[in-house]
Design a protein around this motif. Sequence first.
Motif, PDB file in Angstrom:
ATOM      1  N   MET A  11       0.817  -1.214   0.000  1.00 24.07           N
ATOM      2  CA  MET A  11       0.000   0.000   0.000  1.00 24.07           C
ATOM      3  C   MET A  11       0.848   1.260   0.000  1.00 24.07           C
ATOM      4  SD  MET A  11      -2.912  -1.393   2.646  1.00 24.07           S
ATOM      5  CE  MET A  11      -3.541   0.223   3.092  1.00 24.07           C
ATOM      6  N   ASN A  12       2.102   1.150   0.409  1.00 25.55           N
ATOM      7  CA  ASN A  12       3.010   2.290   0.373  1.00 25.55           C
ATOM      8  C   ASN A  12       3.122   2.874  -1.029  1.00 25.55           C
ATOM      9  OD1 ASN A  12       6.354   2.909   0.016  1.00 25.55           O
ATOM     10  ND2 ASN A  12       5.275   3.980   1.653  1.00 25.55           N
ATOM     11  N   ALA A  13       2.967   2.037  -2.051  1.00 28.38           N
ATOM     12  CA  ALA A  13       3.061   2.497  -3.439  1.00 28.38           C
ATOM     13  C   ALA A  13       1.951   3.476  -3.787  1.00 28.38           C
ATOM     14  CB  ALA A  13       3.005   1.293  -4.390  1.00 28.38           C
ATOM     15  N   SER A  14       0.819   3.406  -3.084  1.00 27.61           N
ATOM     16  CA  SER A  14      -0.290   4.331  -3.326  1.00 27.61           C
ATOM     17  C   SER A  14      -0.165   5.608  -2.523  1.00 27.61           C
ATOM     18  CB  SER A  14      -1.624   3.647  -2.983  1.00 27.61           C
ATOM     19  OG  SER A  14      -1.829   2.489  -3.763  1.00 27.61           O
ATOM     20  N   PHE A  15       0.577   5.567  -1.412  1.00 28.83           N
ATOM     21  CA  PHE A  15       0.702   6.736  -0.541  1.00 28.83           C
ATOM     22  C   PHE A  15       1.713   7.752  -1.063  1.00 28.83           C
ATOM     23  CE2 PHE A  15      -0.397   3.611   3.097  1.00 28.83           C
ATOM     24  CZ  PHE A  15      -1.746   3.706   2.779  1.00 28.83           C
ATOM     25  N   ASN A  16       2.795   7.279  -1.664  1.00 26.60           N
ATOM     26  CA  ASN A  16       3.872   8.185  -2.060  1.00 26.60           C
ATOM     27  C   ASN A  16       3.431   9.273  -3.045  1.00 26.60           C
ATOM     28  OD1 ASN A  16       5.843   7.085  -0.413  1.00 26.60           O
ATOM     29  ND2 ASN A  16       6.554   5.633  -1.947  1.00 26.60           N
ATOM     30  N   PRO A  17       2.678   8.960  -4.116  1.00 25.43           N
ATOM     31  CA  PRO A  17       2.251  10.034  -5.023  1.00 25.43           C
ATOM     32  C   PRO A  17       1.441  11.119  -4.328  1.00 25.43           C
ATOM     33  CG  PRO A  17       1.871   7.885  -6.030  1.00 25.43           C
ATOM     34  CD  PRO A  17       2.248   7.636  -4.603  1.00 25.43           C
ATOM     35  N   VAL A  18       0.667  10.746  -3.320  1.00 25.67           N
ATOM     36  CA  VAL A  18      -0.105  11.734  -2.562  1.00 25.67           C
ATOM     37  C   VAL A  18       0.834  12.690  -1.829  1.00 25.67           C
ATOM     38  CG1 VAL A  18      -1.821  12.067  -0.749  1.00 25.67           C
ATOM     39  CG2 VAL A  18      -2.019  10.118  -2.297  1.00 25.67           C
ATOM     40  N   VAL A  19       1.892  12.139  -1.223  1.00 26.25           N
ATOM     41  CA  VAL A  19       2.863  12.974  -0.510  1.00 26.25           C
ATOM     42  C   VAL A  19       3.560  13.922  -1.485  1.00 26.25           C
ATOM     43  CG1 VAL A  19       4.960  12.968   0.894  1.00 26.25           C
ATOM     44  CG2 VAL A  19       3.207  11.231   1.266  1.00 26.25           C
ATOM     45  N   TYR A  20       3.976  13.401  -2.654  1.00 26.29           N
ATOM     46  CA  TYR A  20       4.637  14.249  -3.648  1.00 26.29           C
ATOM     47  C   TYR A  20       3.759  15.445  -4.016  1.00 26.29           C
ATOM     48  CZ  TYR A  20       7.347   9.939  -4.430  1.00 26.29           C
ATOM     49  OH  TYR A  20       8.105   8.810  -4.275  1.00 26.29           O
ATOM     50  N   CYS A  21       2.511  15.164  -4.339  1.00 26.72           N
ATOM     51  CA  CYS A  21       1.621  16.225  -4.840  1.00 26.72           C
ATOM     52  C   CYS A  21       1.224  17.210  -3.747  1.00 26.72           C
ATOM     53  CB  CYS A  21       0.378  15.598  -5.475  1.00 26.72           C
ATOM     54  SG  CYS A  21       0.714  14.701  -6.999  1.00 26.72           S
ATOM     55  N   LEU A  22       1.125  16.737  -2.517  1.00 26.60           N
ATOM     56  CA  LEU A  22       0.778  17.638  -1.426  1.00 26.60           C
ATOM     57  C   LEU A  22       1.937  18.547  -1.040  1.00 26.60           C
ATOM     58  CD1 LEU A  22      -1.322  15.358   0.988  1.00 26.60           C
ATOM     59  CD2 LEU A  22      -2.158  17.184  -0.498  1.00 26.60           C
ATOM     60  N   ARG A  23       3.158  18.051  -1.181  1.00 28.14           N
ATOM     61  CA  ARG A  23       4.322  18.776  -0.674  1.00 28.14           C
ATOM     62  C   ARG A  23       5.124  19.513  -1.749  1.00 28.14           C
ATOM     63  NH1 ARG A  23       5.373  19.740   4.532  1.00 28.14           N
ATOM     64  NH2 ARG A  23       7.577  19.697   3.950  1.00 28.14           N
TER      65      ARG A  23
END
Length: 344
Positions: A294-306
């Motif tokens: 599931m980590n593979a789905s979380f990382n793009p969210v972090v990139y786009c938020l930050r």
Amino acid sequence: MMTNLLELTNSSSIRAISYFLTCYFIPVNWENPTYVYVMGIVTSTLNALFVVPAFFGNVMVIAAIYRTPSLHSPSNFLICSLAATDFLTGVLCQPLHVVYKVAELSGDFDTFCKGRVAMEVIGWIVSAVSCVTLCMISIERYLALHFHLRYHDIISIPKLILPISISWVIFTLLSVSRFFNTNSSVFTMVNMSILVLSLLLTFWAYAKIYSIVRRHRRQIQSLQRASHLSGNQTEMNSLDFAKYQKSTTTMFLVLGLFLLCYIPFLCVQIASKMVGYTSSIKVAIQFSGTVAFMNASFNPVVYCLRIQHLRCACRKLIPFLKNREQANSLSLSQNAAHNDITNN
């Protein structure tokens, strides 16, 4: 030849045949009590659901970086490399998990064995490369701060391609070697040694960054209090430092998220070596492995938020958002032109 084991309804018979089932280097436990069955359904459902954000999220990150020349930097190249491993997790590892669990629940041992072996091989490769990539990101962040005047001479995208490629080759060979080495302890020791070394280098780099950041922050505060220097130059130095600090914090969050998702899985793997592949360990491995994927789905969210520039580049890839931004830009231009005419 297809083997269906659902015919073995007696629990003692299933326990007995588990000792004779072999699936290459994979431990087999064919016992299927209620909690194992339920967890199989839960993990299969979660992996099936998270395939979609893992696929689209990482494709958007890779496409946004590739199509935006201003994002062609060494740090973004490493983000793109990390997104590639997350993409493979979403399109290969998670579907293979669903395949082997469905085959196990339906009693199809042949499909179960092939699906699980493929998931194990690919999963170890992409997870290990992700860990090494995170290590390279931390070192890149340290070099950007320590050698900021000579950064572009030391770090470039062509220079990063070689170590990334080498890590793919090494971990692919290590993972494939499990088919030819009956002693799984050798693979575990070599693989774990490389991963532990990568994590130690990562923590060392971030510790050095933290030390330099604290010193640099004190220098900026001293400059701001000094009346002899230009206020504009001090402000510019502060802005550049704040930009670097934000990007470094973002990648530290990505590292923390990686550890949060993967440490439970590694702990369960260690426990399985100590107590064996029992039904409880089997359930724990399935669930912790699902959390790791599931980590593979979380990382793009972090990139786009930050990362603002990456977020804007991703928005331009979505037709609805792109058309709305174009309409807003056109409206602002028309309003500005109208105001100019009115003022004149």
